[in-house]
Design an enzyme around this catalytic site. Structure first.
Site, PDB file in Angstrom:
ATOM      1  N   PHE A 140       0.861  -1.186   0.000  1.00 46.44           N
ATOM      2  CA  PHE A 140       0.000   0.000   0.000  1.00 46.44           C
ATOM      3  C   PHE A 140       0.897   1.235   0.000  1.00 46.44           C
ATOM      4  O   PHE A 140       1.602   1.478   0.986  1.00 46.44           O
ATOM      5  CB  PHE A 140      -0.861  -0.043   1.263  1.00 46.44           C
ATOM      6  CG  PHE A 140      -1.781   1.124   1.503  1.00 46.44           C
ATOM      7  CD1 PHE A 140      -3.064   1.152   0.963  1.00 46.44           C
ATOM      8  CD2 PHE A 140      -1.386   2.191   2.318  1.00 46.44           C
ATOM      9  CE1 PHE A 140      -3.931   2.205   1.223  1.00 46.44           C
ATOM     10  CE2 PHE A 140      -2.245   3.239   2.585  1.00 46.44           C
ATOM     11  CZ  PHE A 140      -3.524   3.256   2.034  1.00 46.44           C
ATOM     12  N   GLY A 141       0.902   1.981  -1.077  1.00 43.54           N
ATOM     13  CA  GLY A 141       1.801   3.124  -1.196  1.00 43.54           C
ATOM     14  C   GLY A 141       1.076   4.444  -1.029  1.00 43.54           C
ATOM     15  O   GLY A 141       0.448   4.947  -1.966  1.00 43.54           O
ATOM     16  N   GLU A 144       5.018   9.420   1.421  1.00 40.93           N
ATOM     17  CA  GLU A 144       6.162   9.861   0.621  1.00 40.93           C
ATOM     18  C   GLU A 144       7.234  10.390   1.561  1.00 40.93           C
ATOM     19  O   GLU A 144       6.940  10.734   2.722  1.00 40.93           O
ATOM     20  CB  GLU A 144       5.712  10.923  -0.392  1.00 40.93           C
ATOM     21  CG  GLU A 144       4.684  10.332  -1.347  1.00 40.93           C
ATOM     22  CD  GLU A 144       4.265  11.241  -2.480  1.00 40.93           C
ATOM     23  OE1 GLU A 144       4.736  12.402  -2.527  1.00 40.93           O
ATOM     24  OE2 GLU A 144       3.481  10.778  -3.324  1.00 40.93           O
ATOM     25  N   GLY A 248      -9.822   5.945   4.474  1.00 38.90           N
ATOM     26  CA  GLY A 248     -10.794   4.888   4.814  1.00 38.90           C
ATOM     27  C   GLY A 248     -10.103   3.540   4.986  1.00 38.90           C
ATOM     28  O   GLY A 248     -10.479   2.740   5.858  1.00 38.90           O
ATOM     29  N   LEU A 349      13.618  -6.810  33.534  1.00 35.98           N
ATOM     30  CA  LEU A 349      14.482  -7.957  33.213  1.00 35.98           C
ATOM     31  C   LEU A 349      15.960  -7.634  33.421  1.00 35.98           C
ATOM     32  O   LEU A 349      16.818  -8.507  33.255  1.00 35.98           O
ATOM     33  CB  LEU A 349      14.260  -8.374  31.753  1.00 35.98           C
ATOM     34  CG  LEU A 349      12.938  -9.083  31.451  1.00 35.98           C
ATOM     35  CD1 LEU A 349      12.648  -9.059  29.955  1.00 35.98           C
ATOM     36  CD2 LEU A 349      12.970 -10.522  31.947  1.00 35.98           C
ATOM     37  N   GLU A 374       0.677   4.220  10.440  1.00 37.47           N
ATOM     38  CA  GLU A 374      -0.797   4.286  10.527  1.00 37.47           C
ATOM     39  C   GLU A 374      -1.250   5.500  11.336  1.00 37.47           C
ATOM     40  O   GLU A 374      -2.262   5.438  12.042  1.00 37.47           O
ATOM     41  CB  GLU A 374      -1.348   3.011  11.184  1.00 37.47           C
ATOM     42  CG  GLU A 374      -1.150   1.781  10.354  1.00 37.47           C
ATOM     43  CD  GLU A 374      -2.106   1.719   9.191  1.00 37.47           C
ATOM     44  OE1 GLU A 374      -2.966   2.633   9.060  1.00 37.47           O
ATOM     45  OE2 GLU A 374      -1.992   0.777   8.405  1.00 37.47           O
ATOM     46  N   GLY A 375      -0.495   6.602  11.225  1.00 33.38           N
ATOM     47  CA  GLY A 375      -0.807   7.816  11.979  1.00 33.38           C
ATOM     48  C   GLY A 375      -0.016   7.821  13.269  1.00 33.38           C
ATOM     49  O   GLY A 375      -0.163   6.915  14.092  1.00 33.38           O
TER      50      GLY A 375
END
Ligand code: TGC
Ligand code: FAD
Length: 394
Positions: A140-141, A144, A248, A349, A374-375
């Site tokens: 999915f491009g 940029e 969307g 740890l 994704e934001g």
């Protein structure tokens, strides 16, 4: 009369509020099947794959056989599962590794979804069954190099030339790019932003892998270049115009990430809890100290609220009442929660926490990407802020 005493069992460690009991039998069965796959097939190889900077492509056909690619889409050989089912799938896969969940997110939510939602009948019939079978891999491009948060400023163009389109520009940071047979590429046209299906072998289309990543090392990230790529008109997605098309798609993938992040956090929490019980310091197990208990209790509290948030998000999506600002709040909350849990687990740890033999550092490094892609966290805060105030602060 002697009063009867009901003995209530304590809560399950990884599900403190018994959220699983709110899942239907089908949803539980899918969760169990994917959990088994992750335990048997992902966990034994994932630390090595991460270290080797290698996407375990041998898992693709198994993911497809389980019906997990595009599993919440209807028809065209897709499984047609509910959105809650898709959520639990993402949660279990990311309990293995965000790289595996990313592959499934991109294939289903970012590549199959736009074809399903905005494609012609011919495009759906040609591509979706092959993508569900894992025979065609997508990417999915949208982003940029000059600023992913503001995709409206994209400079990739598609210009009409007779019946064809000529595509020029480039995309950066694209998951699956170098292995994809098909790229969904968003470009500006005289008519606004449009989506195009670009096939791997089209002249003028090239890709390059991003190397030396310290995050999502078991996932492929690439650049895409378009130098006068000639596309037939039939490769344009006909039923969407403008930024609402790609945004969307992002809503679908962000939804899955809100669930996936819970899986990362659970993996870190359960591992560090066991460690704290056996690590003896100052003559007692680490888990017997007040500070360690507060930290573990806080992890459990945060995971529990994220589990409940994800489930309500899923129920709203299944009912068709979900607004994209709610997805933004869930992605922001759950990924922030997971990153904080992973960082704290890494610290509990001690030195062992910097070894890939323990999962928190791998999840922590992965989540540094998940909180950006994704934001970014800031973008989701501003989406919620805009929804609350009615004023855009972008
Ligand atoms: P804006 O004016 O807000 O919106 C333009 C049009 O789009 C509609 N819309 C949405 N529709 C569906 N879902 C959403 N989430 C939507 N957000 C907005 C909006 O209603 C409007 O429609 P219309 O009909 O009125 O035109 O646009 P803006 O330019 O102000 O931008 C808003 C902003 C900043 C929120 C948006 O640009 C944004 O979300 N930026 C972040 C970009 C981003 O998330 N990129 C991700 C790239 S893909 C990726 O990272 C994959 S990683 C995959 C993996 O490996 O898992
Ligand atoms: P920028 O947009 O330059 O942001 C830089 C900083 O500025 C961030 O902290 C941001 O929060 C902040 N910022 C931005 N706007 C504002 C504002 N208005 N006010 C205040 N602060 C602001 N993209 C795809 O299209 N497809 C993919 O498959 C894909 N996969 C990815 C895989 C990985 C591993 C990674 C790391 C990224 C991927 N991306 C993909 C790109 C990703 O979506 C972008 O990195 C992301 O949207 C942010 O864009 P950017 O990196 O250009 O950061």
């Amino acid at each position: 009369m002697t009063p009867t005493t009901t003995i209530v069992q304590g809560p399950e460690i990884s599900d403190f509020f018994d959220v699983r009991s709110l899942l239907s039998e089908d949803e539980q069965a899918i969760q169990d099947a994917v959990a088994r796959f992750v335990d048997d097939r992902v966990l034994p190889i994932i630390a090595d794959a991460f270290e080797e900077h290698r996407f375990p492509s041998e898992l693709v056909s198994e993911l497809a056989e389980m019906g997990l690619l595009g599993c919440n889409l209807e028809g065209y050989d897709c499984a047609g599962l509910s959105h809650v089912c898709y959520g639990v799938v993402n949660q279990e896969l990311e309990r293995g590794d965000a790289g595996i969940r990313s592959f499934v997110s991109v294939q289903g939510s970012l590549c199959m979804y736009p074809i399903h939602a905005f494609g012609s009948e011919e495009q759906k019939e040609r591509w979706l069954p092959q993508m569900a079978a894992g025979e065609v891999i997508g990417c999915f491009g949208l982003t940029e190099a000059d600023g992913g948060s503001d995709p409206g400023a994209m400079t990739t163009t598609a210009k009409k030339d007779g019946d064809d389109w000529i595509l020029n520009g480039s995309k950066a940071w694209i998951t699956n790019g170098t292995i994809a047979d098909l790229a969904i590429v968003w470009a500006t046209t005289e008519d606004g932003v449009r989506g195009f299906l670009v096939e791997k072998e089209m002249p003028g289309y090239t890709t390059r892998e991003v190397e030396h990543k310290f995050s999502l090392r078991a996932s492929i990230t690439s650049e895409l270049f378009f130098d006068n790529v000639r596309l037939p008109d039939s490769s344009m997605l006909p039923n969407v115009k403008g930024l609402s098309g790609p945004l969307g798609c992002l809503t679908q993938a962000r939804y899955g990430i809100a669930w996936g992040a819970v899986g990362s956090a659970l993996a870190c929490f359960t591992e560090v809890l066991e460690y704290a019980k056996v690590r003896v310091l100052f003559g007692r197990p680490l888990s017997h100290t007040q500070t360690a208990q507060r930290r573990l209790a806080d992890m459990s509290r945060r995971i529990t609220t994220a589990q409940l948030l994800a489930l309500q998000l899923g129920r709203m999506k299944d009912e068709g009442t979900l607004h994209h600002s709610q997805v933004s709040m869930a992605k922001w909350n759950n990924v922030r929660m997971a990153l904080d849990v992973a960082r704290d687990a890494r610290d509990l740890l001690g030195a062992s926490g910097i070894s890939v033999e323990f999962c928190p550092i791998r999840h922590m490094l992965n989540l540094e990407s998940v909180i950006t892609y994704e934001g970014t966290e800031t973008i989701h805060e501003l989406v919620v802020g805009r929804e609350l105030t009615g004023a855009s602060a972008f």
